[in-house]
Design a protein around this motif. Structure first.
Motif, PDB file in Angstrom:
ATOM      1  N   TYR A   1      28.748  75.998   8.529  1.00  0.00           N
ATOM      2  CA  TYR A   1      28.405  75.573   9.885  1.00  0.00           C
ATOM      3  C   TYR A   1      28.701  74.086  10.070  1.00  0.00           C
ATOM      4  O   TYR A   1      29.318  73.683  11.054  1.00  0.00           O
ATOM      5  N   THR A   2      28.275  73.287   9.127  1.00  0.00           N
ATOM      6  CA  THR A   2      28.511  71.844   9.207  1.00  0.00           C
ATOM      7  C   THR A   2      30.006  71.538   9.199  1.00  0.00           C
ATOM      8  O   THR A   2      30.488  70.718   9.991  1.00  0.00           O
ATOM      9  N   ASN A   3      30.741  72.207   8.308  1.00  0.00           N
ATOM     10  CA  ASN A   3      32.186  71.992   8.234  1.00  0.00           C
ATOM     11  C   ASN A   3      32.877  72.400   9.526  1.00  0.00           C
ATOM     12  O   ASN A   3      33.757  71.698  10.019  1.00  0.00           O
ATOM     13  N   LEU A   4      32.477  73.545  10.053  1.00  0.00           N
ATOM     14  CA  LEU A   4      33.091  74.027  11.289  1.00  0.00           C
ATOM     15  C   LEU A   4      32.758  73.110  12.453  1.00  0.00           C
ATOM     16  O   LEU A   4      33.617  72.786  13.275  1.00  0.00           O
ATOM     17  N   LYS A   5      31.522  72.674  12.511  1.00  0.00           N
ATOM     18  CA  LYS A   5      31.098  71.772  13.581  1.00  0.00           C
ATOM     19  C   LYS A   5      31.891  70.467  13.507  1.00  0.00           C
ATOM     20  O   LYS A   5      32.361  69.957  14.518  1.00  0.00           O
ATOM     21  N   THR A   6      32.066  69.945  12.293  1.00  0.00           N
ATOM     22  CA  THR A   6      32.831  68.716  12.103  1.00  0.00           C
ATOM     23  C   THR A   6      34.290  68.929  12.504  1.00  0.00           C
ATOM     24  O   THR A   6      34.878  68.109  13.215  1.00  0.00           O
TER      25      THR A   6
ATOM     26  N   ILE B   1      36.413  67.045  15.500  1.00  0.00           N
ATOM     27  CA  ILE B   1      37.570  66.198  15.168  1.00  0.00           C
ATOM     28  C   ILE B   1      38.851  66.690  15.832  1.00  0.00           C
ATOM     29  O   ILE B   1      39.604  65.905  16.401  1.00  0.00           O
ATOM     30  N   SER B   2      39.130  67.978  15.765  1.00  0.00           N
ATOM     31  CA  SER B   2      40.469  68.425  16.163  1.00  0.00           C
ATOM     32  C   SER B   2      40.459  69.646  17.069  1.00  0.00           C
ATOM     33  O   SER B   2      40.897  70.723  16.684  1.00  0.00           O
TER      34      SER B   2
ATOM     35  N   GLU C   1      38.034  80.219  20.982  1.00  0.00           N
ATOM     36  CA  GLU C   1      37.901  80.895  19.687  1.00  0.00           C
ATOM     37  C   GLU C   1      36.952  80.127  18.767  1.00  0.00           C
ATOM     38  O   GLU C   1      36.101  80.722  18.089  1.00  0.00           O
ATOM     39  N   THR C   2      37.066  78.834  18.750  1.00  0.00           N
ATOM     40  CA  THR C   2      36.203  78.007  17.907  1.00  0.00           C
ATOM     41  C   THR C   2      34.751  78.117  18.333  1.00  0.00           C
ATOM     42  O   THR C   2      33.850  78.240  17.498  1.00  0.00           O
ATOM     43  N   LYS C   3      34.508  78.117  19.656  1.00  0.00           N
ATOM     44  CA  LYS C   3      33.142  78.268  20.154  1.00  0.00           C
ATOM     45  C   LYS C   3      32.558  79.619  19.750  1.00  0.00           C
ATOM     46  O   LYS C   3      31.389  79.709  19.361  1.00  0.00           O
ATOM     47  N   LEU C   4      33.371  80.674  19.809  1.00  0.00           N
ATOM     48  CA  LEU C   4      32.912  82.008  19.400  1.00  0.00           C
ATOM     49  C   LEU C   4      32.569  82.039  17.917  1.00  0.00           C
ATOM     50  O   LEU C   4      31.532  82.579  17.518  1.00  0.00           O
TER      51      LEU C   4
ATOM     52  N   LEU D   1      28.467  81.921  13.645  1.00  0.00           N
ATOM     53  CA  LEU D   1      27.943  81.257  12.464  1.00  0.00           C
ATOM     54  C   LEU D   1      26.509  80.786  12.687  1.00  0.00           C
ATOM     55  O   LEU D   1      25.648  80.939  11.814  1.00  0.00           O
ATOM     56  N   VAL D   2      26.224  80.265  13.868  1.00  0.00           N
ATOM     57  CA  VAL D   2      24.861  79.830  14.187  1.00  0.00           C
ATOM     58  C   VAL D   2      23.910  81.016  14.137  1.00  0.00           C
ATOM     59  O   VAL D   2      22.800  80.921  13.610  1.00  0.00           O
TER      60      VAL D   2
END
Length: 97
Positions: free
Chosen positions: A58-63, A67-68, A76-79, A84-85
């Motif tokens: 979760y932390t890695n994905l959020k970071t 960043i990018s 897709e990233t929000k989904l 994950l949350v």
């Protein structure tokens, strides 16, 4: 030995056998409880490890999303982040039971 003394001795022996039986039963039940607690401990450790893995992801994905992000993969990233949350929340709920 008098009849009264024989009766008292017999009663004493019967009660002693009963106490020995209860002692053996308690030892058996305590061993079973200990086994169950060990299983529960292992399961809790497994869940905690999964939780920590999910928390790291979760932390890695959020970071990574911070960043990018570009316009095409935001949805897709929000989904993925939302999924994950939910998984992290499930692990937290399990740990709080």
């Amino acid at each position: 030995m008098t009849e009264e003394a024989k009766k008292l001795l017999s009663t004493f022996e019967a009660r002693l056998r009963h106490l020995i039986y209860l002692h053996d039963e308690l030892k058996r039940e305590n061993a079973e409880l200990k086994r169950l607690l060990e299983e529960e401990k292992k399961e809790n450790e497994r869940i905690l490890a999964e939780y920590k893995e999910l928390e790291t992801s979760y932390t890695n994905l959020k970071t990574a999303t911070t960043i990018s992000l570009n316009g095409s993969d935001v949805k897709e990233t929000k989904l993925r982040l939302s999924k994950l949350v939910r998984e992290v929340d499930k692990c937290i709920a399990l740990l709080n039971e």
